[in-house]
Design a protein around this motif. Structure first.
Motif, PDB file in Angstrom:
ATOM      1  N   GLU A 248      41.104  64.944 -75.506  1.00 17.70           N
ATOM      2  CA  GLU A 248      39.936  65.376 -76.288  1.00 17.70           C
ATOM      3  C   GLU A 248      39.562  64.267 -77.261  1.00 17.70           C
ATOM      4  O   GLU A 248      40.425  63.695 -77.918  1.00 17.70           O
ATOM      5  N   ASN A 259      41.387  63.037 -80.394  1.00 22.41           N
ATOM      6  CA  ASN A 259      41.746  64.238 -81.156  1.00 22.41           C
ATOM      7  C   ASN A 259      43.105  64.756 -80.712  1.00 22.41           C
ATOM      8  O   ASN A 259      44.053  64.788 -81.478  1.00 22.41           O
ATOM      9  N   GLU A 260      43.226  65.149 -79.459  1.00 24.00           N
ATOM     10  CA  GLU A 260      44.521  65.653 -78.989  1.00 24.00           C
ATOM     11  C   GLU A 260      44.585  65.532 -77.469  1.00 24.00           C
ATOM     12  O   GLU A 260      43.584  65.292 -76.806  1.00 24.00           O
TER      13      GLU A 260
HETATM   14 MG    MG Z   1      41.472  71.038 -78.842  1.00 27.30          MG
END
Ligand code: MG
Ligand code: ADP
Length: 366
Positions: A248, A259-260
């Protein structure tokens, strides 16, 4: 010889893995503590805790084991990997289960990510709020999903209530990024080392839950795609990864921030079932079985809408040209992902019009 793949977790992701595996002649066994999870309609379901010795025993008889839920106990994945091939490797699970390890992994690989600080105590939290600044988000390090375990911080008062709500377990405090948009990369690596990536998807979240994915992302440039694929490849190689990995991303000032990661098939890749040459589900299985990966090109301009909390009239949805309805067999409950609709259009403009109509049906409240 029919391979049997054991899957930890029997939610909708498991269900769609099974649906894509049957044409390849793959059989499945699911483990999930829930009484009648979505995948139980398709394959034997052992209603057991993930760390139940009976579950480990049954899964160790499979040809390989994978997960569709990233919060399965790491110890279970490690124990299984002693007797059966487990993909992706438990190390990837270990990192993806902890937001702080995830951030450190990005940093080690030189992948840009929002500034963040690990926080265990109120003193550390107060220091972190001063360091990160007034626009921040506090997240539990472990077990968060769909925006759960997160609090936005925009003032000192928010900071106090965020600590009151989340404090006591390990947290991270992260700068709030004024992103232009959210994107995700679905990447896959096979046990033979072959890598493939899907076109970037653009994702819209409400209250931390994915609502809409457009793929390929509007205004996708080769440079942006290449940058994301470079980060994806670094992560896949780092873990000698096997299977689908989702990354992400936030796009800001033309750049990407990670993000992750999710060590599994991902909601923002559901469009690949009808919108790409090979779906993320099939490619995850191909990867684990050591088969050649299928092509990842988009075959249309796809739009995917999650059905959350309520299911609109199926007939009305299916009247829309190019619409494909997926229902997961779950009991409706507020905030619950019950299904999704993917629509395929010829152009981004046509997609925009169709998605607007679909939104009106799925989310009648403005
Ligand atoms: Mg997420
Ligand atoms: N640092 C951030 N800045 C801005 N928005 C964020 C940030 N972190 C999370 N969000 C928003 O919250 C959503 C969910 O957060 P995420 O970290 O992806 O957790 P989850 O595991 O719940 O998906 C993101 O998709 C994004 O919309």
């Amino acid at each position: 010889v029919t391979p049997t793949i054991g899957i930890l977790g029997a939610g909708q992701l498991g269900r769609m893995l099974a649906l894509s595996g049957y044409p390849l002649g793959v059989k499945f066994v699911f483990v999930d503590p829930a009484p009648s999870p979505p995948a139980a309609d398709l394959a034997p379901h052992l209603q057991l805790a993930y760390d139940d010795p009976k579950a480990l025993q049954a899964l160790s008889q499979c040809d390989s084991v994978t997960y569709e839920f990233e919060n399965v106990p790491e110890a279970t994945a490690r124990a299984l990997s002693g007797s059966v091939s487990v993909f992706p490797a438990p190390e990837a699970l270990h990192v993806a289960q902890d937001r702080w390890l995830e951030k450190q992994c990005f940093a080690e690989l030189g992948i840009p990510t929002p500034r963040s600080v690990a926080v265990d105590t109120l003193t550390e939290f107060d220091a972190a709020v001063r360091e990160i600044g007034p626009h921040a988000v506090a997240k539990t390090r472990r077990m968060g999903y769909d925006g759960k375990g997160q609090r936005l911080i925009r003032s000192t008062r928010d900071a106090a209530s965020a600590w009151a709500a989340l404090g006591g377990v390990p947290l991270i405090l992260e700068e709030l990024v004024p992103f232009e948009r959210e994107l995700s990369l679905i990447a896959v690596r096979s046990s033979t080392g072959q890598i493939a990536c899907y076109p970037l998807a653009q994702n819209e979240h409400h209250d931390g839950i994915l609502r809409v994915t457009l793929a390929p992302a509007p205004r996708l440039t080769p440079a942006l795609q290449l940058e994301a694929e470079r980060y994806g490849a670094l992560l896949l190689e780092r873990f000698q990864y096997v299977g689908v990995l989702a990354l992400e991303l936030f796009q800001i000032d033309g750049r990407l921030l990670a993000n992750e990661i999710a060590p599994r098939v991902h909601n923002s890749g559901h469009w690949t079932i009808e919108g790409a040459v090979t779906s993320q589900f099939e490619n995850h299985l191909r990867a684990g079985l050591g088969l050649p990966l299928g092509a990842t090109q988009a075959t249309c301009a796809a739009g995917m809408i999650n059905l959350i909390g309520q299911i609109p009239d199926p007939a009305t949805i299916l009247e829309l040209p190019g619409a494909h309805l997926h229902l997961y067999g779950k009991t409706p409950r507020a905030g619950r992902k019950l299904g999704h609709v993917t629509l395929c259009a010829r152009t981004a403009e046509e997609r925009q019009q169709r998605v607007a109509r679909l939104r009106a049906l799925c989310d009648p409240s403005p």
